[in-house]
Design an enzyme around this catalytic site. Sequence first.
Site, short mmCIF file in Angstrom:
data_model
loop_
_atom_site.label_atom_id
_atom_site.label_comp_id
_atom_site.label_asym_id
_atom_site.label_seq_id
_atom_site.Cartn_x
_atom_site.Cartn_y
_atom_site.Cartn_z
N CYS A 50 0.54 -1.36 -0.19
CA CYS A 50 0.09 0.02 0.32
C CYS A 50 1.48 1.38 -0.18
CB CYS A 50 -0.88 -0.37 1.07
SG CYS A 50 -1.34 1.57 1.37
N CYS A 78 -3.87 7.55 -1.35
CA CYS A 78 -5.53 7.03 -1.95
C CYS A 78 -6.38 7.47 -1.13
CB CYS A 78 -5.70 5.36 -1.82
SG CYS A 78 -4.43 5.11 -3.58
N THR A 128 -3.72 4.73 7.47
CA THR A 128 -3.04 4.12 6.81
C THR A 128 -1.73 5.34 6.53
OG1 THR A 128 -4.66 2.13 6.13
CG2 THR A 128 -2.14 4.03 4.55
N GLU A 175 0.22 1.58 9.43
CA GLU A 175 -1.26 1.73 9.95
C GLU A 175 -1.00 2.20 11.62
OE1 GLU A 175 -0.79 -1.31 9.02
OE2 GLU A 175 -1.83 -0.54 6.54
N HIS A 198 -13.47 4.95 -3.08
CA HIS A 198 -12.02 4.24 -1.89
C HIS A 198 -12.72 3.42 -2.79
CE1 HIS A 198 -9.08 4.41 -0.09
NE2 HIS A 198 -9.51 3.49 1.68
N TYR A 233 -9.62 0.61 -4.69
CA TYR A 233 -8.66 -1.13 -5.00
C TYR A 233 -9.06 -1.71 -6.20
CZ TYR A 233 -8.78 -0.72 0.54
OH TYR A 233 -8.58 -0.53 1.65
N CYS A 288 -5.46 -0.32 -7.04
CA CYS A 288 -3.90 -0.94 -6.05
C CYS A 288 -3.85 -2.46 -6.01
CB CYS A 288 -4.24 0.03 -4.58
SG CYS A 288 -5.24 -0.97 -3.64
N GLU A 335 -6.30 -5.51 3.91
CA GLU A 335 -7.03 -4.21 4.44
C GLU A 335 -8.11 -4.77 2.63
OE1 GLU A 335 -3.97 -0.85 3.66
OE2 GLU A 335 -4.75 -0.98 0.71
C1 FAD Z 1 -4.82 -2.56 6.89
C2 FAD Z 1 -6.04 -1.14 6.94
C3 FAD Z 1 -6.16 0.10 6.30
C4 FAD Z 1 -6.93 0.55 6.59
N1 FAD Z 1 -6.75 2.26 6.50
C5 FAD Z 1 -7.21 3.08 6.66
C6 FAD Z 1 -7.18 4.10 7.09
O1 FAD Z 1 -6.17 5.08 5.99
N2 FAD Z 1 -8.39 5.10 7.00
C7 FAD Z 1 -9.41 5.26 7.80
O2 FAD Z 1 -10.20 6.17 8.60
N3 FAD Z 1 -9.68 3.77 8.11
C8 FAD Z 1 -8.94 3.06 7.86
N4 FAD Z 1 -9.03 1.21 7.67
C9 FAD Z 1 -9.80 1.25 8.36
C10 FAD Z 1 -11.10 0.57 7.73
O3 FAD Z 1 -12.00 1.27 7.02
C11 FAD Z 1 -12.26 -0.60 9.05
O4 FAD Z 1 -11.27 -1.07 9.47
C12 FAD Z 1 -13.43 -0.31 8.68
O5 FAD Z 1 -14.40 0.20 8.44
C13 FAD Z 1 -14.05 -1.41 9.49
O6 FAD Z 1 -14.41 -1.00 10.70
P1 FAD Z 1 -13.79 -1.69 12.09
O7 FAD Z 1 -12.11 -1.94 11.54
O8 FAD Z 1 -13.87 -1.27 13.16
O9 FAD Z 1 -14.37 -3.67 11.98
P2 FAD Z 1 -15.89 -3.59 12.24
O10 FAD Z 1 -16.65 -2.12 11.68
O11 FAD Z 1 -15.79 -4.13 13.71
O12 FAD Z 1 -16.12 -4.62 11.13
C14 FAD Z 1 -15.97 -5.95 11.98
C15 FAD Z 1 -17.03 -6.57 11.87
O13 FAD Z 1 -18.75 -6.68 12.46
C16 FAD Z 1 -19.47 -6.24 11.52
N5 FAD Z 1 -20.27 -4.85 12.17
C17 FAD Z 1 -19.57 -4.43 12.50
N6 FAD Z 1 -20.29 -2.58 13.41
C18 FAD Z 1 -22.07 -3.79 13.13
C19 FAD Z 1 -23.36 -3.24 13.84
N7 FAD Z 1 -23.46 -2.15 14.74
N8 FAD Z 1 -23.72 -4.74 13.84
C20 FAD Z 1 -23.63 -5.32 12.26
N9 FAD Z 1 -22.30 -6.36 12.39
C21 FAD Z 1 -21.27 -5.22 12.13
C22 FAD Z 1 -18.75 -5.60 10.36
O14 FAD Z 1 -19.86 -6.64 10.07
C23 FAD Z 1 -17.13 -6.58 9.98
O15 FAD Z 1 -18.07 -7.99 10.30
C24 FAD Z 1 -7.97 0.83 7.25
C25 FAD Z 1 -7.83 -0.84 7.68
C26 FAD Z 1 -7.62 -1.91 7.83
C27 FAD Z 1 -7.23 -3.15 8.38
#
Ligand code: FAD
Length: 480
Positions: free
Chosen positions: A98, A102, A183, A246, A281, A285, A288, A430
Amino acid sequence: MKTAAAYLASLRERDLVLYVDGERVAEPVDHPKVRPSVNAVAATYAMAHDPATRALAVAHSDLIDAPVNRFCHLFRDEADLTAKLHFQRALGALTGTCFQRCVGLDGLNALFLATWESGPDAHGRFVAWLKGVQTRDEMLCGAMTDPKGDRSKRPPEVPESYLRVVERRPDGVVLRGAKVHQTGAANAHQILVMPGQALREGEEDFAVAAALPVDAPGVTMVLGRQPSDERKGGPDAGNLRYGGQECVVLFEDVFVPSERVFLDGDLDAAATLVDAFAGYHRASYGGCKPGNLDVLIGAADLLTREHGIRKASHVRDKLVEMTHLTETIHGLGLAASGKGTRHDAGVWKVDPILANVCKHHVTKLPYEVVRLAEDLAGGMVATMPSIADLDHPELGPALETVVGGRDRAQLLRLVEYMSYGSGAVPFRIECMHGAGSPQAQRIVLERTTDWEAKVARARALAGLDRRPDVVARDLEEAAE
Ligand SMILES: Cc1cc2nc3c(=O)[nH]c(=O)nc-3n(C[C@H](O)[C@H](O)[C@H](O)COP(=O)(O)OP(=O)(O)OC[C@H]3O[C@@H](n4cnc5c(N)ncnc54)[C@H](O)[C@@H]3O)c2cc1C
């Protein structure tokens, strides 16, 4: 536009508060766990100056009437959306990881149209800020994701789990909370804070979009650990030059002056922002990750040559399947961009359905490509001794016949790096969660699909609808 060297020099001018493994880092650029990710961002700058890639990396900004790095550019037409995908694929293939710019790019485009909808004051502040970003060719950390805590609760029920405005002053706002999974945060010049989800009445304090320097007082970054990250900078790194990054970013009462607060409490504009960002966004994907997959396919291909199995029919078929899956993702990203529509603000939006289908495939297909790469690479991808053992004057020759030469060993390390080493974080995981977990795409697909249009087509053909269709009307007119 900055060169790679100028980018590195500009990072050294910051007074960043960054912790790695429990220790404050004096200069992130020189830290072995950070440097590979700095190198990956540097590639985005270097490509703008290389005659072979300049056309991919550079666009003309009508805001400042000058050439700008595409990562600071607005999607002024459909071609800009498509060009982004081509640039991303080239970068993904160059770095195998990465390259971290982006989120900022997609965020600034989403904010351009969201602030336009919010009104001339908000839009004016944003455009003035964006001109500075373009002129200085800055790297932005796109900060959306809140820690969230108990996901069943709304932000006001667990305010400490969301970034929020805790004080409004005549000259700005004070932010408290955190953003997670950020990121490239420690490699950026500015943080572009955005809400992580659509918000409801009464949740205005969370509907904030603003920009601040990464070293603003009160900002603390903590680097995320990656598997095998101790190998970075050494011969077993797998990817010897580049890496991802990250961070957790803590905001402890950070003041942001009014001119850099773009949205504060405008729920409609915040919803537009989240929606537009998700579209941009999720299409990204398709750029990249195919580039990263090119590297993995190349490594698997080379290993099958080393192993003398390249011509076996099942091997050829597996390499074809890896390519088919990769191009499926890329095609969807390009299709989402090519079917874009113009927003009245003067930027182009991607097709939301195709962008979400693209990202949804990204949560699955690369996993299959990794599985096939592991299949073709053989068990040594997981059990190989250190490269230092291969280099050992007495052990080395004996190991060479067992493990194969150093070339084979380094290829195996590369497959390991991308499959489950430090590279798997900014690649595989990611793919799963970046730009939203799989269910987020299914929610958009359900909401955006025009179900009634499909129902109408079925009704018409099944004879439930008495109205003549286009052919019947044409024939009737001809008969008259
Ligand atoms: C390598 C990597 C790079 C990233 N880079 C960025 C970045 O640069 N900037 C940024 O802002 N973010 C970034 N992200 C964040 C990414 O957008 C989030 O990981 C993603 O939106 C999921 O949120 P979470 O990790 O909190 O997981 P969760 O939201 O906790 O999701 C985990 C599971 O829970 C479920 N879930 C969540 N909420 C609910 C609900 N209310 N009811 C039922 N099920 C639910 C989901 O569907 C999923 O199956 C990155 C993530 C990764 C892993």
